[in-house]
Design an enzyme around this catalytic site. Structure first.
Site, PDB file in Angstrom:
ATOM      1  N   GLY A   7       0.541  -0.792   0.238  1.00  0.00           N
ATOM      2  CA  GLY A   7       0.523  -0.090  -0.054  1.00  0.00           C
ATOM      3  C   GLY A   7       0.822   1.352  -0.318  1.00  0.00           C
ATOM      4  N   HIS A  45      -2.094  -7.607   2.017  1.00  0.00           N
ATOM      5  CA  HIS A  45      -2.831  -8.250   3.153  1.00  0.00           C
ATOM      6  C   HIS A  45      -3.770  -8.009   4.281  1.00  0.00           C
ATOM      7  CE1 HIS A  45      -0.729  -4.419   5.598  1.00  0.00           C
ATOM      8  NE2 HIS A  45      -0.571  -5.061   5.090  1.00  0.00           N
ATOM      9  N   CYS A  86       1.699   6.349  22.370  1.00  0.00           N
ATOM     10  CA  CYS A  86       2.705   6.970  24.212  1.00  0.00           C
ATOM     11  C   CYS A  86       4.350   7.064  23.219  1.00  0.00           C
ATOM     12  CB  CYS A  86       2.845   5.645  24.708  1.00  0.00           C
ATOM     13  SG  CYS A  86       3.452   6.263  26.458  1.00  0.00           S
TER      14      CYS A  86
HETATM   15  N1  PLP Z   1      -3.283   2.880   4.278  1.00  0.00           N
HETATM   16  C1  PLP Z   1      -3.618   2.131   5.025  1.00  0.00           C
HETATM   17  C2  PLP Z   1      -5.058   2.723   4.848  1.00  0.00           C
HETATM   18  C3  PLP Z   1      -3.465   1.358   5.089  1.00  0.00           C
HETATM   19  O1  PLP Z   1      -4.272   0.981   6.325  1.00  0.00           O
HETATM   20  C4  PLP Z   1      -2.149   0.640   5.790  1.00  0.00           C
HETATM   21  C5  PLP Z   1      -1.435  -0.554   6.424  1.00  0.00           C
HETATM   22  O2  PLP Z   1      -1.247  -1.033   7.030  1.00  0.00           O
HETATM   23  C6  PLP Z   1      -1.468   1.299   4.194  1.00  0.00           C
HETATM   24  C7  PLP Z   1      -1.776   2.646   3.573  1.00  0.00           C
HETATM   25  C8  PLP Z   1      -0.097   1.337   3.937  1.00  0.00           C
HETATM   26  O3  PLP Z   1      -0.086  -0.086   3.766  1.00  0.00           O
HETATM   27  P1  PLP Z   1       1.224  -1.352   3.197  1.00  0.00           P
HETATM   28  O4  PLP Z   1       1.334  -1.709   4.972  1.00  0.00           O
HETATM   29  O5  PLP Z   1       0.756  -2.937   2.483  1.00  0.00           O
HETATM   30  O6  PLP Z   1       2.394  -0.455   2.832  1.00  0.00           O
END
Ligand code: PLP
Length: 378
Positions: A58, A182, A305
């Site tokens: 992502g 994932h 935190c």
């Molecule tokens: N965007 C959102 C909304 C996410 O929840 C995440 C996740 O962890 C990411 C981006 C990043 O994705 P990744 O961990 O596959 O790089």
């Protein structure tokens, strides 16, 4: 991962040594496996295969989309929602233009009037499909309609929505959509970026000619195959979104009925079917989370935190949940591999932990948790 995802990947982990760019038979098979996976991802989200670029997840998809839009458009601001994942917020800091942050309402949904007010002078937009902390689904279709009227390109971080609600790029009207395997029962470290056909694209990772010259680097064949298998499973199991909601609602209704002082944060209707973001009156989330962990229940808190101080997350701040309610909020999420019985037991565990914590507070005794440590959402 779903068992079928693992099964699809195993041969490529065991024997798939070929470089898909090679000119030999095993390389051609690897290339074919990547293209099959591309077709599966495209079909699932209602796109064409040549609109899908595989990435490392992502974060890379988001950064690539922002970079590409930044190069594509002329002068003007970037408008992003205030509740974006850090991949967008940090990625936007590196753009060649100023960034404006569109606020959300107390229910966690984008404030469309305030968003519209930011559009004069804007050149590009990024609004997430669903928030990773609250699960609140954003009015993306409306965002895309408003953007189209002004000819502005839209990227959406679809990482959380994919696999939990229908996601069709044409209906939404997005130009770029980021996905991460994932989050829908695929492997970690692989994702995809949908780039609408016809829009000019500027790669972020420059190198070899992989992915049609749009993303350099030897492909993660096993990961891509796994992502394809997960996408096919999500397409087949679209009706299971209801099963997710049944688990979430079983969990939530037991808690709301049996534990006083529990409230749902955010829009209770427009939210992911698997996510429950709850405030527990009189409990510190960072303490509750540790009691739950001791009982084998894994969940997340939005407060982090830092230097011994509990700070609300940027999402909580944007929603105005910055006081005790924010500090007492936890996110629970369910997957297709959970069962309704687990959802029921999870509620029982939460009731016991919250009661123990409140009791210890009332008596001034030690609730049996370590000092709070850094906790964050993903
Ligand atoms: N965007 C959102 C909304 C996410 O929840 C995440 C996740 O962890 C990411 C981006 C990043 O994705 P990744 O961990 O596959 O790089």
């Amino acid at each position: 991962m779903l068992p079928e995802v693992l099964e699809a990947m195993l041969p490529w982990l065991r024997d798939g040594h070929a470089n898909p760019s090679g000119a030999y038979a095993s390389a051609r098979r690897a290339r074919q496996a990547i293209d099959d996976a591309r077709g599966r991802v495209a079909e699932w989200i209602g796109a064409e295969p040549d609109e899908i670029i595989f990435t490392s997840g992502g974060t890379e998809s988001v950064n690539t989309a922002l970079h590409s839009m930044d190069r594509l458009v002329g002068a003007g601001t970037a408008v992003v929602s205030a509740i974006e994942h850090s991949a967008v917020l940090r990625g936007a800091e590196d753009l060649s233009r100023p960034v404006k942050y569109a606020p959300v309402r107390p229910d966690g949904r984008l404030d469309l009037d305030k968003f519209a007010a930011l559009l004069p002078g804007a050149a590009m937009i990024s609004v997430m499909a669903a928030n990773n902390e609250t699960g609140v689904i954003q009015p993306l279709h409306e965002v895309c309609t408003m953007a189209r009227e002004r000819g502005l390109p839209v990227h959406s971080d679809g990482v959380q929505l994919a696999g939990k609600a229908e996601i069709k790029v044409r209906q939404l009207g997005v130009d770029f959509l980021s996905l991460s395997a994932h989050k829908f029962h695929g492997p970690k470290g692989v994702g995809a970026l949908h780039v609408r056909r016809g829009i000019r694209f500027f790669p972020l990772l420059k190198g070899g000619s992989q992915e049609n010259g749009r993303r350099g680097g030897t492909e993660n064949v096993a990961g891509i195959v796994g992502m394809g298998a997960a996408a096919a499973a999500m397409r087949r199991r679209a009706q299971d979104h209801t099963a997710l909601q049944v688990m979430r609602d079983t969990f939530e209704s037991k808690l709301l009925a049996e534990l006083p002082g529990v409230a749902v944060n955010g829009d209770p209707v427009h939210r992911l079917p698997n996510t429950s973001h709850l405030a527990f009156d009189g409990c510190e989330a960072v303490e509750l989370i540790q009691l739950l962990d001791q009982a084998g229940l894994e969940c997340s808190a939005g407060s982090a935190c830092m230097a011994g101080k509990i700070r609300p997350s940027h999402v909580q701040l944007a929603m105005g949940l910055d006081g005790a309610r924010g500090r007492s909020s936890l996110r629970f999420s369910f997957s297709l591999l959970n069962t309704p019985a687990e959802a029921f037991n999870a509620a029982e565990i939460v009731i016991q932990a919250a009661t123990r914590l409140r009791e210890a507070k009332r008596r001034g005794t030690d609730p049996g948790v370590a000092p709070p440590c850094g906790l964050a959402f993903s």
